[in-house]
Each structure stands twice: as structure tokens, then as C-alpha cells.
Design an enzyme around this catalytic site. Structure first.
Site, mmCIF file in Angstrom:
data_model
loop_
_atom_site.group_PDB
_atom_site.id
_atom_site.type_symbol
_atom_site.label_atom_id
_atom_site.label_comp_id
_atom_site.label_asym_id
_atom_site.label_seq_id
_atom_site.Cartn_x
_atom_site.Cartn_y
_atom_site.Cartn_z
ATOM 1 N N HIS A 1 -30.785 -31.229 -33.840
ATOM 2 C CA HIS A 1 -30.989 -32.138 -34.960
ATOM 3 C C HIS A 1 -32.468 -32.182 -35.336
ATOM 4 C CE1 HIS A 1 -27.759 -33.708 -32.266
ATOM 5 N NE2 HIS A 1 -27.061 -33.652 -33.385
ATOM 6 N N ASP B 1 -39.633 -45.444 -34.532
ATOM 7 C CA ASP B 1 -40.297 -46.360 -35.439
ATOM 8 C C ASP B 1 -39.418 -46.765 -36.603
ATOM 9 O OD1 ASP B 1 -40.350 -43.809 -36.326
ATOM 10 O OD2 ASP B 1 -42.382 -43.877 -37.108
#
Lengths: 568, 568
Positions: B217, B550
Site C-alpha cells: 500500500h 498524523d
């Protein structure tokens, strides 16, 4: 992008080796192809399939019980040579004759045709099964001029099942021809593919567009249009096929949704969700559909839909079990252990020494072929670019590979004492063998014919050279079926031969006559190139199947100039 | 580019439908997955495999005799929710317990783990089989922290064969864990993949470069280097695996060379040609190698090599016959006709009406969730971009999808008379169900925990809301195992909860307290984002498996601000 390779020209051969290594329990490698590790019963009709590489699972992945007996692998997007096909066919033959299945492309038609003639001359019953399923490439009334695409799968599968069932060669051919006549395909493309070693794709589809009916080597399609959702793509694929539903057909169909390489499985399943609904709406009953990658085109983005209109016989053979590395159906008993096979290495031609004068002429011929090979190596990229505008972009590679092999073979023939005629003939054999494709077959036949006229007895006269050129032209026309104006190398070769013969007959020296002929060939090639429309614009159907229209004429004129400069 | 889809958010679901339609003779569709059309014998241990979509043949293509009993399909690159997994597992269960196999990603670990707990609560013996084969993702000493990649194939294949052989669940788990412990993979990438509906790839590898150890990914790899020929790529793939050869192992290995999507078969065969030589040189005996596409990543360019170090038991189960839509080995008897199956449709939750005050509060809660959903829809692209820098780029999609479903469920709950607590709980269930992935599981648990504190009896006080936030934080920490500083949403949620509770305890109104808490959460999220290195630079191993470092904190702070603006 094709990223994984060593030397680009060895890509197909190395892939063949790797395929055979990975499937050593199922296939055995022979030069330029693979045969079943456990051969069919003696007397069984053998199905040999093949064509250019770059289309896996086609064709190597089809070798197995209930399917093909053997596959021959050309270089990427290039037909295998007649010699390669002939060798694999001999390895596949079980005594019941050999059916040779391939898609309808000019190079394959020539090379499989030549191989079949050689097999017949050796007493092996060889037949041609030419797949013509692409409805985008010619109208329904001109079926024989349609290209072969993913219809390879059902046509070869049905033929293989018929052969496995023990039918004789006439009966298998009848079923196979019926399957081909009942099979239609239509394709769409989202982006082109990249040949090993090339920095740019062979062709492109603009971002946000879809190419409708585009060929798997970038052959011109019907149109381009803005990209649409999957539900609409399903209709685009299906409608042209429904339009060719045979009158009063009961609606049983084999259906294949084929990804070309970069359009992945889940995208195909999304399409299938829509297609299965549309097929039901159209009153069709789908028998054992296949959704996946069956005839790819390197990393081309796009897909194609294939329908075979079944009857009881075709349905039975479509449903029959099969077990090949890349395709299986039903339950097949484990094959017996591989039996020992003969080694099928190419036999080295015996050279009968020519006369001293002819040996000297042979030395000169070999040197000229060396110059031609150097020039074609330099021009490889340019010729490829030219070819990519109207064909599959491999012309430069094929010419460079073929002429290099020809120069090498000519050199060896000289060392072995060959005369001019034999030097030229062996150079032709090597050219056809290594170049593959359409141009390889044509150049091989041309040089052989030329060499036969020259012979190995005397120093060839200017007249003999001119007559040899005439014989070469005739061989090309016989093999390729092209005439002046078809935008093939004949457009340049015909005026070359005319001028050469006229000037020699008028008493000019070979050097002067050749130079004048080369100049005319160059003019003619330039004119041909002007006539060729660029990729993406619809071209008249008659032009589509001719291989390398303008690139072939341009490369011929180049060779003529190179030889002229050395003769003059 | 992924080109074929209708609405991007329906891609995986439509692909599942199409897959089941194309393989109707082999599999039966259940909500969010597929089971064998002909189920295994009663009492057989069931193997359920799954994870995000976009990896076909993993996982749907593995469902068949001798392999998996069922597969559950999440959205593209997103874990299926615990509810989806639970439903498919119930459909697959034959009474012998269910082994749930998946690759080691945070979202999958949470969702399969939650599903297993629910199954056990219902008396079904459920086990987790976590594949951890990617040597690039953690050192050999930290096996449990390695990602799962193409090792899925041999580990699940061996587990499936053991289950088919009739072993009980403890014995199958022992074999499966041994297979995982003996399996190592290493991958290289040439280019990224594109999610359906996205205009740009999720990540990229610069032209002419190869990403070494890059995750499927786009998770950070070990390094990038200039592209090299196939012979050198073979060494790059093999050497890290040879380095982990177990002491005194006899050299029998299962080997899988896996294409990620755009790197095509003939390229893999070229690589295999080199690899088979290197494997022999290394003294290894390759048992039934597989070369092809087994665990893809949409149209990502690249490949991986997997080795399973065999012993007698593993070899027998690796060699055992299997017959699934995308994988077969040996000869499997044709399965019996499909037996009738129960419909496994999701049960509609019954709503117990709340008190009039709580119903009114529930109405307000639903409205606030609607505002959050609108804001997350607007921020989807930005959050995706942020996430792509360190994770798999699906955070924006997941948050938008989850919050939209939550808003919808909340609206329906209000209409059904639910109180505030039930509105929030049902919103959480819907969020987890539709968002999938890590963030879906976390947000789902958080809202459920918060709702339980609010209850359906009273108008929630500011104190109850603050305590609910505390409960949500605790649920997330319990499920995800993260602490402050791990760069997850906890980094923002922890200060939010602290400030909210402090200010409420000090007598501030909910609006004032919430606004102050949201401001602190925003500061913390910004600080977290600063700390996160960009893609392509090596990141400490500890950060790699945490999902959306984040982006998760940023989206949480955004939600806090949206609610704060409405409360204020």
C-alpha cells in the site's frame, strides 16, 4: 512499462525458459516453444498454437491436457519464423497431423503457412486454423479479414477438446472452423503498452479517453471517446457483439471478459456485474464464463469481450475438462510422467563449396550484407517509430535482428566455402529465423529466391543480379499477396527491380544501374510514407492487415542505397 | 490507473458481486463476502480469509476445496468491519470452529480481533491467524511486527489443506502458525497504484528507480536505487530471504514469485529464469513453485518473492490438491451441487425509545454528526493526501464514508425514537461498518463507549459528556494499543479529553469547555503532523504499523472544532 528484462532482444526467449522452468511438471521446452510434458496418445491430432510473445497466457499457458499440445513463441509482438514453427510442430506431432492455430496477422499467416507447406512436404498433414474474431477490424461480411484477439481462447479450447476426444484431423478442423465462425470479440483500451527496452509506450490513449475497437498491438480502432462509468463500458463492449447474433440462435453462449494487462481483476468483476445483467436481458444463457487475463498485451490497459454462439457440439467441447498452466476447467486426471523426448535442435546446414569465382562473389555478398546490417542497426529506432504510426512498432527491431543474423550466417557460409547463391540463401534463412514477423518471412524468401538465380558456379553477371532481384520480387508477391499501391515494401521494390533490369538491359554497369534503381526506390518509399495516415485516424480496412506499410518500403530503400554506395 | 468503476465507494462491493456471478458454480455470495458453493463437511474447521479489496486473487479467489472456506472483502485497501467479518464467519462455520487468516495490518488486527470475540461470545471457537512474512517491515527478531504480504498464499494454502484433511482446530492452528513462522517475503516496486476515483497514484516510484522493500500500500521501504537488469533484481529479491534460512534446514522450499498487477507474466518468467538458477546454486530444492499474480495491489508495478521453508508436514499440505477460482493444484474431485444456504442478511437493530428529554438530546447529537460528516466530506481529499505521506492514503475516504453512514444511522435512530446514547451507539456501529479499516474500528468503538455513558434516560449533562469522552479515549487505547507520542489520533484525543474534563470540573459551560478542548486538540494534531517524516525516508520501525499517524489526529481535531463551533 515493461521493466523486468536483461537485453530486450532476449526477452521472449528468456521468458520462455522461465515459463518452462516454473512449469517443469507440465511442459517440456523445445527450441522456441513448449510441448506437453506428458504427450497425447499416439495418433492423436496435435494442436499447435502460437504467435508473438507478450500475450501470456496466450500461448504458452494453453499447453496441457484438453487444450493445446504445443505452443511456439515468437519475439514480442512478432510472428515466430517458419523454421521455429516447423520445429515445434515436429516435436508436437503424434502422427495424427498438426493443426496450427494463430490469430489473423500478416506475419503469422505467412510463417505458419510456410511451415505447413514444409510439414506437408515431409508427409505430415498440417492445417491452418486462423482466428478472426475482432469485429472492430472488418465488417461481418469480410470475416476472413478480421484480426484475431481473445477469440483465441474459446476457438483453441474447443479445438483442443475435440482433438483430445480423439476426432480425426478433418473432424477437429470442422469443429474448430465452426467455433471460429461462431466467435466474436470487441475491445476497448485505456492506455498503450511498452515493449521491453523502449522508453515510451508503443501507442497511447489520451488521458480521460477510451479507444473503441483499438487492436492489441495498437492497430487503429473505430473511434475514441470520453471515458464513461463501468455500466456504460459494458454496453459499449456488448452491443457490437449482440448485433452479430446469428439468426434464430437459441442464446447459449460462452463468454470471456479478458483483461489486457493493466486493467485488473476487480475492475473486470465490476464490469462483469453489469455484463451478466445485460446478457440475461438480451435473452442469452451464459455457459461457464471466464473473467480474467487470457490474451494480454504486455501492460496495456483495457479489456475485451468475447462471445461464442454455442450449439450442442461446441458447448460440449467448451465444457470439456482442460488442465494447462494458465487455464483449467473441470477435473482432469493427473498426467503420466513425462516420457523421454528427442532433442529437437536445429540441424546445421551442410554447405557444398562453390566454384572459386563464386566463392569470391560470395565473399563480396557477405560483406554487402554486413553493411546493410550496420545501417539497419543504426536505423532501428527510426524505423520502429515510423512503424508505430501505422503498425505494431517492431519493424526496426525485426530488420536489425534479421539482418544481423543474416550477416553472421553469410560470414559463416563464406568460411565454409559457399558460393554467392548459397551465401545469399543461408543469409535469407537466418534472416527469417531471427527476425520473425512479416518482414522476416518476406526478406527470407526474397534472399533465398535471389540466391537460387545467382547459383554457386559463376561470378554473377549484372544480368543475373537483376534477374535475381526479379525473382525476389516475385517471391514476395507470391508470399505476401501485396501489389503496388498497398503500401508495403513492394511499392519500393517493384520500381527498384524495373529500373535495375531496364538499365542493365541497356548496357549500364551494375553499379550505375543499382544506384539509379535505389534512387527510384527511395522516391517511391517517400511517396508511400506520405500516403500513410497517422495512428488514431480511421484507415481504410484494406490497409490494416498489411503489416508494416510504409516502414517496409523505407527500410527496403535504405538497404538498396547502402548496397548501391558500395557497388558504385 | 484503476479506470473501470461506477461510484468509487461502491467499487469493492460491485467487484464482489461480479466475482460471485462469474464463479456461481464455485462460490455463493453472502453479505460482504463469499463462501464455497459446496460447503465442507459438517464439523470441518473453517478457514476464513480476508482483508481489504484491491488484492485479487487475495482473498476471494482463494475460496474453494483444499483452500479457504470463505473470504470477507473490505473496501479497497481497508479492513472489513468486525460486523462484516462476523457475518461471513457465521456463514462459513461448519461447527469445527473458524480460523480467521489475514495480513498483519492494524485495522485488520482490530476488526478480526473484535469479530473473534463476538464469535466466542456466541460459543464459536474463533482463532486469529496473522500472517507476518514481509522481512522489509521489521527485523527477524521482531517477527510479530512484520506486515503480511504474499506469504498469505502459502500460509493460507497450507492451513486450508490441513483443515481439509480433517485436523481439529488446535492442530490446524499449529500447522498454520508453523507455516507462517517458516514463510518470508521480500518485495520491490517500480510504480504505485491508483485507487478507484483518484486522479493520482497513491504513491510513486521515480522513473528509472526501484523501491526496495516498499509495502503493497506504499508503506515506506528500505531504500530506492537505480533500476537494474532482471538478473540483478533476482538477487535483490532473493538475498534477504536466504539470510533468514533456518539453521540446519534441509533446503526444501515452496517458492512464490508474485506480480503486483502491472508487472506482467513474461517479466515474471524472465525473473524466474534467473531465480531458479540462484535457488539451485543456494542448495535449495524448489517444490511446486508458483509464478504469477496471487496478492496484487491494484495496478501497482513490482513483484515479491516468497519462500516457505518446508518440513515433511508443510510439504505435504503445500502439495495437497486445491481448487479455487484463482488457484488450483493437482486433481480435486468435482464438488457436490450447492446445498441450500441460510440467508445471512444483517439484522436490523431494534430501537428502544429513550426518554423525551434524551430523545431531544439525541436529535441534537444526530445534527452534530451530520455537521461532522459534511466537514469530513469536504476534507476528504486533503486528509487522503496527508495520509498518503505516511500511510495508505485511504484515511480521507474512510472518514468520509464512515461519518456519512453514522449521520444516516443517527437520523434513522432519531426517527425511531432513540435517546442520545443509542443514537451515538448506532452511529458508531454504522461508522465502523462502512468506514472499515483502522479508523473505522476505532471511531466505532469510541462512539459506542461514549453513547453508553450518555444513556437514554436524561438530558446529558456537561459532566456526562466529558465522562463519555473519557470512555471513548479509553476504548480507543484498549483497542488500538497506542499511547501519546505514537502519532495516532490519541495524540489529539488525550489532550482534548483532559481539557474538556478539567474545564467542566471547573464549572465552565459545555460550549466553552469544548471549544478550549478542541483548540488544544488542534495544537496537538499540528505538532504531531510536524513530527511525521515524509514517504520515502526510512521511518523508525515502531511507527510503521500504526495506521494513520498524523492524519488520524488531524481529522479528530477537525471533528472537535466542527462540534465546538455548533455548541458554542
Amino acid at each position: 512499462m515493461t521493466k523486468v528484462f536483461d537485453q530486450p532482444q532476449l526477452f521472449a526467449e528468456t521468458a520462455l525458459k522461465g515459463f518452462c522452468a516454473a512449469n517443469a511438471d507440465r511442459v517440456a521446452m523445445v527450441p522456441h516453444g513448449a510441448v506437453r510434458a506428458a504427450p497425447g496418445a499416439p495418433g492423436k491430432v496435435a494442436l499447435l498454437v502460437g504467435g508473438g510473445s507478450g500475450h501470456y497466457p496466450a500461448f504458452l499457458g494453453y499447453v496441457g491436457t484438453g487444450f493445446a499440445d504445443a505452443a511456439v513463441a515468437g519475439d514480442v509482438f512478432a510472428s515466430p519464423s517458419a523454421a521455429w514453427i516447423h520445429g515445434v510442430a515436429k516435436a508436437a506431432n503424434r502422427g495424427g497431423g498438426v493443426i496450427m492455430g494463430f490469430g489473423n496477422y500478416a506475419g503469422d499467416v505467412m510463417n505458419f503457412g510456410t511451415a505447413a507447406e514444409r510439414l506437408r512436404a515431409e508427409g505430415i498433414d498440417a492445417r491452418l486454423l486462423v482466428v478472426t474474431d475482432d469485429v472492430a477490424s472488418a465488417p461481418a461480411g469480410e470475416r476472413a479479414r478480421r484480426r484475431g484477439v481473445a477469440g483465441d481462447l474459446p476457438v483453441f479450447k474447443i479445438a483442443g477438446a475435440a482433438a483430445e476426444a480423439g476426432l480425426d484431423i478433418d473432424a477437429v478442423m470442422a469443429v474448430a472452423e465452426k467455433a471460429n465462425g461462431a466467435t466474436v470479440s470487441f475491445g476497448i483500451a485505456f492506455d498503450g503498452c511498452t515493449l521491453p527496452g523502449q522508453g515510451k509506450p508503443l501507442f497511447a490513449v489520451d488521458a480521460g479517453q477510451v479507444g473503441i475497437g483499438l487492436g492489441i498491438h495498437g492497430e487503429p480502432g473505430i473511434s475514441t471517446q470520453a471515458m464513461v462509468p463501468a455500466a456504460d463500458l459494458a454496453r459499449i463492449l456488448l452491443d457490437p457483439l449482440l448485433a452479430e447474433r446469428p439468426a434464430s440462435h437459441d442464446g447459449r453462449v460462452a463468454v470471456i471478459l479478458n483483461g489486457l494487462g493493466r486493467t485488473k481483476y476487480e475492475e473486470l468483476f465490476v464490469l462483469w456485474h453489469h455484463l451478466s445483467g445485460l446478457l440475461t436481458e438480451a435473452g442469452l444463457t451464459v455457459v461457464q464464463p471466464e473473467v480474467g487475463e487470457f490474451v494480454t498485451s504486455l501492460d496495456m490497459a483495457g479489456c475485451s469481450l468475447t462471445i461464442t454462439w454455442l450449439d450442442d457440439e461446441l458447448e460440449a467441447f467448451w465444457r470439456a475438462p482442460a488442465d494447462a498452466p494458465a487455464f483449467r476447467k473441470g477435473t482432469v486426471a493427473a498426467p503420466q510422467a513425462a516420457e523421454a523426448r528427442d532433442n529437437h535442435t536445429a540441424s546445421v546446414a551442410e554447405v557444398v563449396p562453390g566454384s572459386p569465382q563464386s566463392q569470391q562473389a560470395g565473399h563480396r555478398v557477405a560483406a554487402l550484407i554486413g553493411h546493410v546490417a550496420n545501417a539497419l542497426a543504426d536505423a532501428e529506432e527510426e524505423l520502429g517509430r515510423l512503424d508505430a504510426q501505422a503498425g505494431d512498432g517492431d519493424h526496426g527491431q525485426g530488420m536489425a535482428r534479421g539482418s544481423a543474423a543474416a550477416a553472421d550466417a553469410a560470414e559463416k557460409a563464406v568460411i565454409a566455402g559457399a558460393g554467392a547463391g548459397t551465401v545469399l540463401s543461408l543469409a535469407g534463412d537466418a534472416w527469417a529465423d531471427r527476425a520473425g514477423g512479416t518482414s522476416g518471412a518476406l526478406w527470407g524468401e526474397a534472399l533465398r529466391a535471389w540466391g537460387q538465380v545467382l547459383g554457386d558456379a559463376d561470378t554473377p553477371s549484372a544480368l543475373a543480379v537483376a534477374r535475381g532481384a526479379q525473382a525476389a520480387l516475385e517471391a514476395i508477391i507470391r508470399l505476401g499477396g501485396a501489389k503496388v499501391g498497398d503500401k508495403t515494401l513492394v511499392d519500393a521494390l517493384m520500381p527498384f527491380v524495373q529500373v535495375l533490369n531496364e538499365q542493365v538491359a541497356a548496357g549500364e554497369s551494375l553499379g550505375v544501374a543499382w544506384a539509379a534503381a535505389a534512387a527510384r526506390a527511395t522516391d517511391a518509399a517517400d511517396a508511400t510514407a506520405q500516403l500513410t495516415p497517422r495512428l488514431g485516424r480511421a484507415r481504410p480496412l484494406a490497409e490494416r492487415s498489411l503489416g508494416h506499410p510504409d516502414a517496409g518500403a523505407v527500410s527496403l530503400a535504405l538497404c538498396a542505397r547502402v548496397v548501391g554506395a558500395k557497388l558504385g
